[in-house]
Design an enzyme around this catalytic site. Structure first.
Site, PDB file in Angstrom:
ATOM      1  N   TRP A 325      86.338 110.012  91.947  1.00 20.96           N
ATOM      2  CA  TRP A 325      87.044 110.237  90.690  1.00 20.96           C
ATOM      3  C   TRP A 325      86.091 110.777  89.631  1.00 20.96           C
ATOM      4  O   TRP A 325      86.486 111.596  88.790  1.00 20.96           O
ATOM      5  CB  TRP A 325      87.659 108.916  90.209  1.00 20.96           C
ATOM      6  CG  TRP A 325      88.332 109.006  88.871  1.00 20.96           C
ATOM      7  CD1 TRP A 325      89.639 109.329  88.613  1.00 20.96           C
ATOM      8  CD2 TRP A 325      87.733 108.773  87.585  1.00 20.96           C
ATOM      9  NE1 TRP A 325      89.883 109.300  87.271  1.00 20.96           N
ATOM     10  CE2 TRP A 325      88.730 108.967  86.615  1.00 20.96           C
ATOM     11  CE3 TRP A 325      86.456 108.424  87.171  1.00 20.96           C
ATOM     12  CZ2 TRP A 325      88.483 108.817  85.250  1.00 20.96           C
ATOM     13  CZ3 TRP A 325      86.199 108.279  85.821  1.00 20.96           C
ATOM     14  CH2 TRP A 325      87.209 108.473  84.881  1.00 20.96           C
ATOM     15  N   HIS A 326      84.838 110.339  89.672  1.00 22.73           N
ATOM     16  CA  HIS A 326      83.885 110.728  88.633  1.00 22.73           C
ATOM     17  C   HIS A 326      83.497 112.205  88.702  1.00 22.73           C
ATOM     18  O   HIS A 326      83.140 112.791  87.677  1.00 22.73           O
ATOM     19  CB  HIS A 326      82.621 109.862  88.717  1.00 22.73           C
ATOM     20  CG  HIS A 326      82.796 108.508  88.118  1.00 22.73           C
ATOM     21  ND1 HIS A 326      83.374 107.456  88.806  1.00 22.73           N
ATOM     22  CD2 HIS A 326      82.490 108.021  86.894  1.00 22.73           C
ATOM     23  CE1 HIS A 326      83.400 106.385  88.030  1.00 22.73           C
ATOM     24  NE2 HIS A 326      82.876 106.696  86.869  1.00 22.73           N
ATOM     25  N   GLY A 327      83.544 112.804  89.859  1.00 21.27           N
ATOM     26  CA  GLY A 327      83.183 114.205  89.917  1.00 21.27           C
ATOM     27  C   GLY A 327      83.194 114.779  91.305  1.00 21.27           C
ATOM     28  O   GLY A 327      83.158 114.046  92.305  1.00 21.27           O
TER      29      GLY A 327
END
Length: 477
Positions: A325-327
């Site tokens: 989700w973060h990247g």
């Protein structure tokens, strides 16, 4: 427009004045003003992506109503999955398409096949991960009949696009924020005062801690091949405080700004670096995201109620998805995997909920054990942060490898960089302040709060100005 910019310093007082002195007659006028302000706030990055935000808002608003009205389960499922797939589709295209295309091409190349992936020349819409999750939780809650659909489009639009939380959270729930936007707010001086103090403290974290640590962390990570063991350890510590000061600082500002308008947002950080184990860390770090994955992914998968392999599977799924989700980079996936490995022994030994109470220290052996456990948990966290910060997995591995192989613990970086010792002293002071305030929601409160606020403002102006601001890390997510 950034919270730490001159533009926002002008924008916020104008909206505040209009909100309480011009558009204060009814709930509808208050909400309408906040939506206009939110859309302007968002369009300052790229006005073209404003259409994406509006479309996403209308999609979840309409599908939510259709789910509630559905006369058959098939009809309800149709609208439910339409919302889920379209939302995740937009997120996948803008955030992950190029990543998957390049990764697949590299996989083919590794087996001798040539591939020329077609890449999209688009920038990532700011905040898409956050407002997409706002909408997803709303639709999921309606489908499972936890809440009723919202029929007032203005109220729902404000829930999704409210500018303090729009671009970097916290990730709000309809059960928490929607009831607040459906009633007229009355001005409360004490709440507004607390909001101002929380904004100031957030700026302290961002400008003084995060931005200053970033200078040192970047210098070490960008030149890690020439750094010795001690310098590399310092680099990981600097980044740990950079990302904490940056993201928790943003969250404090968001909560403080929201208090100015009589709205309460979810708390996103609770002094995570004082955690006694990794499970406690994840109850205290980015709380809105951790709880989102717990409620909408971990528990539906069976949580920890199944057998051994289900527990292991669910633990790794939630951490890997959280990392992703973060990247769109394998470094974030590895970061999630490492945290799953950290968490697994606690889960299997049923000790992941041991440290639920507040920390109480006395002059005894048990307190020493608590301090050592905090230091150990922080060390594990810093190790994982290396993968989060590194550009590639190879860079992270080499960074950690050099810590071990260099075997040089001289003050290399401290001696070569100006103000290095002062920076370490600043971090120590910050940790002591955080420790002293760990039972407070607003650190600048209580006795002599005005004096503390003035001193904090003076420190902010000494370390930076509104014309020389740095972007928040989580804007890229």
């Amino acid at each position: 427009m950034f919270f730490n910019s001159l533009a926002f310093a002008v924008f916020l007082p104008i909206v505040f004045f209009l909100y309480w002195f011009v558009f204060n007659k009814t709930k509808s006028t208050q909400n309408a003003l906040l939506i206009i302000a939110s859309y302007y706030f968002y369009s300052c990055w790229d006005w073209r992506f404003l259409f994406l935000l509006v479309f996403s808002t209308f999609l979840d608003y309409y599908t939510g109503i259709q789910i509630e009205k559905g006369k058959s389960e098939n009809s309800r499922k149709f609208w439910f999955w339409l919302s889920i797939l379209v939302n995740l589709g937009f997120l996948g295209i803008f955030k992950y398409y190029n990543f998957f295309a390049v990764s697949f091409s590299q996989l083919l190349s590794s087996v001798g096949l040539k591939a020329s992936p077609i890449l999209l020349e688009v920038i990532l819409p700011v905040g898409i991960s956050f407002y997409t999750f706002h909408g997803l939780s709303y639709v999921i809650d309606i489908y499972y009949k936890r809440i009723k659909a919202e029929y007032n489009f203005v109220d729902y639009s404000l829930f999704v696009s409210y500018f303090p939380l729009l671009v970097a959270g916290p990730i709000e729930r309809a059960t928490h924020l929607l009831p607040q936007v459906k009633v007229k707010r009355e001005f409360n001086f004490q709440t507004a005062k607390e909001g101002v103090y929380q904004i100031i403290w957030g700026l302290v974290k961002k400008v003084i801690i995060a931005d200053t640590c970033a200078t040192y962390a970047n210098a070490i990570f960008d030149n890690y091949t020439s750094m010795n063991s001690f310098s590399l350890i310092l680099g990981a510590i600097y980044f740990a405080f950079q990302i904490y000061g940056d993201f928790s600082g943003y969250s404090d500002i968001a909560l403080g700004v929201s208090k100015l308008f009589g709205l309460d947002l979810l708390r996103n950080f609770n002094y995570p670096y004082f955690s006694r184990d990794i499970a406690e860390f994840w109850r205290r770090w980015h709380i809105s995201l951790s709880s989102w994955f717990r409620d909408y992914l971990y528990i539906p998968l069976g949580g920890s109620k199944g057998g051994l392999w289900m527990k292991i599977r669910n633990t790794f799924i939630i951490f890997l998805v959280s990392g992703f989700w973060h990247g769109a980079n394998w470094t974030y996936v590895v970061w999630g995997f490492i945290n799953a490995v950290y968490f697994l022994p606690l889960l299997l030994s049923n000790s992941n909920r041991n440290n639920m109470g507040e920390i109480q220290l006395k002059f005894n052996f048990d307190s020493l054990k608590i301090l050592l456990s905090i230091l150990y948990t922080f060390s594990l966290t810093c190790l994982a942060w290396v993968f989060f910060r590194a550009k590639t997995i190879s860079d992270a591995v080499q960074y950690l490898k050099r810590i071990i192989t260099s075997k040089n613990f001289s003050f290399q970086y401290l001696d070569n960089e100006r103000y290095s010792y002062e920076m370490l002293l600043l971090i120590v002071i910050f940790v002591l302040v955080e420790w002293n305030n760990r039972k407070k929601v607003e650190p600048i409160s209580g006795r002599m709060s005005t004096v503390k606020a003035v001193l904090a403002i003076m420190a902010i102006m000494a370390f930076g100005t509104f014309s020389d601001y740095k972007e928040f890390i989580y804007f890229q997510f």
